[in-house]
Design an enzyme around this catalytic site. Structure first.
Site, PDB file in Angstrom:
ATOM      1  N   ASP A 149      26.530  11.998  21.139  1.00  0.00           N
ATOM      2  CA  ASP A 149      27.354  12.554  21.718  1.00  0.00           C
ATOM      3  C   ASP A 149      28.667  13.533  20.789  1.00  0.00           C
ATOM      4  OD1 ASP A 149      26.390  11.606  24.033  1.00  0.00           O
ATOM      5  OD2 ASP A 149      27.812  10.004  24.622  1.00  0.00           O
ATOM      6  N   HIS A 191      31.815  15.990  27.644  1.00  0.00           N
ATOM      7  CA  HIS A 191      31.188  15.834  26.538  1.00  0.00           C
ATOM      8  C   HIS A 191      29.673  16.504  26.506  1.00  0.00           C
ATOM      9  CE1 HIS A 191      29.076  12.253  28.241  1.00  0.00           C
ATOM     10  NE2 HIS A 191      28.042  12.538  27.452  1.00  0.00           N
ATOM     11  N   HIS A 210      25.835  15.603  25.517  1.00  0.00           N
ATOM     12  CA  HIS A 210      24.884  14.790  25.082  1.00  0.00           C
ATOM     13  C   HIS A 210      23.746  15.401  24.653  1.00  0.00           C
ATOM     14  CE1 HIS A 210      22.308  11.301  24.794  1.00  0.00           C
ATOM     15  NE2 HIS A 210      21.257  11.821  25.425  1.00  0.00           N
ATOM     16  N   HIS A 263      21.410   4.086  22.232  1.00  0.00           N
ATOM     17  CA  HIS A 263      22.083   5.343  22.685  1.00  0.00           C
ATOM     18  C   HIS A 263      20.858   6.363  22.098  1.00  0.00           C
ATOM     19  CE1 HIS A 263      24.930   8.831  22.503  1.00  0.00           C
ATOM     20  NE2 HIS A 263      24.393   8.644  23.756  1.00  0.00           N
TER      21      HIS A 263
END
Length: 390
Positions: free
Chosen positions: A287, A362, A364, A283
């Site tokens: 988030d 959400h 990011h 990742h």
């Protein structure tokens, strides 16, 4: 209620939208035909799902990125499939007209014309024919008012800041969240033609103006103040004027210095988490699971280098800061800044959402050493180095 959103595998070489390009030979090349008698249709409900994925159901969208309308046609495809019969561009056509052209694209190219959104929306050949009546010419005012509305606060920045009514909203709630001077009464007064005679009845999808104070209209109110110095002119002139700038500067550093958290929320998916869901193998950001419409703030002062559609990232904002680092805010539902604009730490720049490759609402957030994908660094370590509490 906020959901823990996760975005799907990001592939920089692919475009997460309907490319809708004419096949190799261009507009003049004959497209392959499917056998006679086969249905190549999709219902209005399915097309609305495709539009929700492609443009958050904004059938009039035109962000200047070369894709137009709710189904994100390129200009060449719009013309090749007869779109100019209805309007010069897709965003100037009605929803029914855009669906009529999309039906032709579906027949000629199949669902692959919308590579990501067709799968998410269940778009296939052989569905029910859409119940549409695409009249020739531009969309009328009555057609716009009867188009189905999506209850999501989505907007693209213009010279005035707007807000799209979402389910559960009220004028007082919107006025509080948007800091409208004059409260709900002012909000109602400047949107009465949209809302109607009853301020307690607002509908999802109605587009309200929440900022009408423009610089040109505030200057006349400053003129009466210019008479106050004339009355004080016999007294020492220099001292009152010298202290005013010092007080104005005293409040600015508190807003500009130091870093801010992009949203007031706990961390969901952390930076560096390994997994096959990401093309890099991990990742590349962090988030923050927050509901759609949550205010997103610049983490530090800087200049906006990108504000618009970012493929798998959906609507995004990228800011270059004084230290040469770049911060990215992705999957947004609303943008409040433009490319080239200077912003301050803690200034609201957007609202969170779930556009692009995201399984739920959400934010990011990434920090990079360069403007593009692949130069990421630990975003939380960066924020904490500047004094942000995250």
């Amino acid at each position: 209620m906020g959901a823990t959103g996760r975005h799907r595998r990001y592939q920089p070489s692919r475009i997460n939208r309907a490319s809708l390009t004419v096949t190799a030979g261009g507009a003049g090349m004959a497209l392959p035909l499917i056998g006679a008698g086969t249905t190549h249709a999709a219902s209005v409900d399915v097309w609305e799902k495709v539009a929700a994925c492609e443009s958050t159901n904004n059938w009039k969208i035109n962000t200047g990125n070369g894709y137009y309308g709710g189904l994100q046609f390129t200009q060449s495809t719009w013309e090749a499939y007869g779109g100019r019969h209805y309007a010069p561009r897709a965003d100037l056509a009605s929803k029914d007209q855009q669906i009529a052209i999309a039906e032709k694209v579906l027949k000629g190219q199949g669902p692959r014309a919308w590579p990501a959104c067709s799968a998410r929306s269940g778009l296939t050949r052989g569905g029910d024919a859409p119940d549409i009546a695409p009249a020739r010419g531009l969309q009328t005012h009555s057609e716009r008012r009867t188009a189905p509305r999506k209850a999501t606060p989505t907007t693209v920045p213009t010279h005035r800041e707007g807000y799209t009514v979402a389910r559960g909203d009220s004028l007082s709630k919107i006025a509080d969240s948007e800091d409208v001077v004059g409260g709900w009464q002012r909000l109602y007064a400047q949107n009465r033609t949209v809302i109607g005679s009853d301020p307690d009845l607002i509908l999802p999808g109605q587009k309200l103006i929440v900022r009408v104070e423009v610089p040109g209209k505030q200057k006349p109110t400053a003129q009466p103040k210019q008479q106050a110095p004339k009355q004080q002119a016999p007294k020492p002139k220099a001292q009152p004027k010298q202290q005013a700038p010092k007080q104005a500067h005293a409040t600015k550093p508190a807003h500009k210095s130091g870093f801010s958290a992009p949203v007031a929320a706990s961390v969901g998916t952390p930076y560096g988490k390994p997994g096959s869901a990401w093309a890099s193998g991990y990742h590349t950001g962090v988030d923050f699971p927050v509901p759609t419409g949550t205010s997103v703030k610049a983490v530090a002062s800087g200049r906006v280098v990108s504000a618009g559609w970012g493929g798998a990232y959906g609507y995004q904002v990228v800011i270059r800061h004084a230290d040469g680092r770049y911060s990215q805010y992705a999957h947004l539902s609303a943008l409040n800044v433009r490319s080239g604009q200077q912003v301050s730490s803690g200034q609201r720049i957007a609202r969170s959402g779930s556009t692009g490759n995201a399984s739920g609402p959400h934010l990011h957030f990434e920090v990079r050493t360069g403007p593009g994908y692949g130069s990421d660094i630990d975003p939380l370590a960066y924020l904490r180095s500047g004094g942000a509490s995250v």
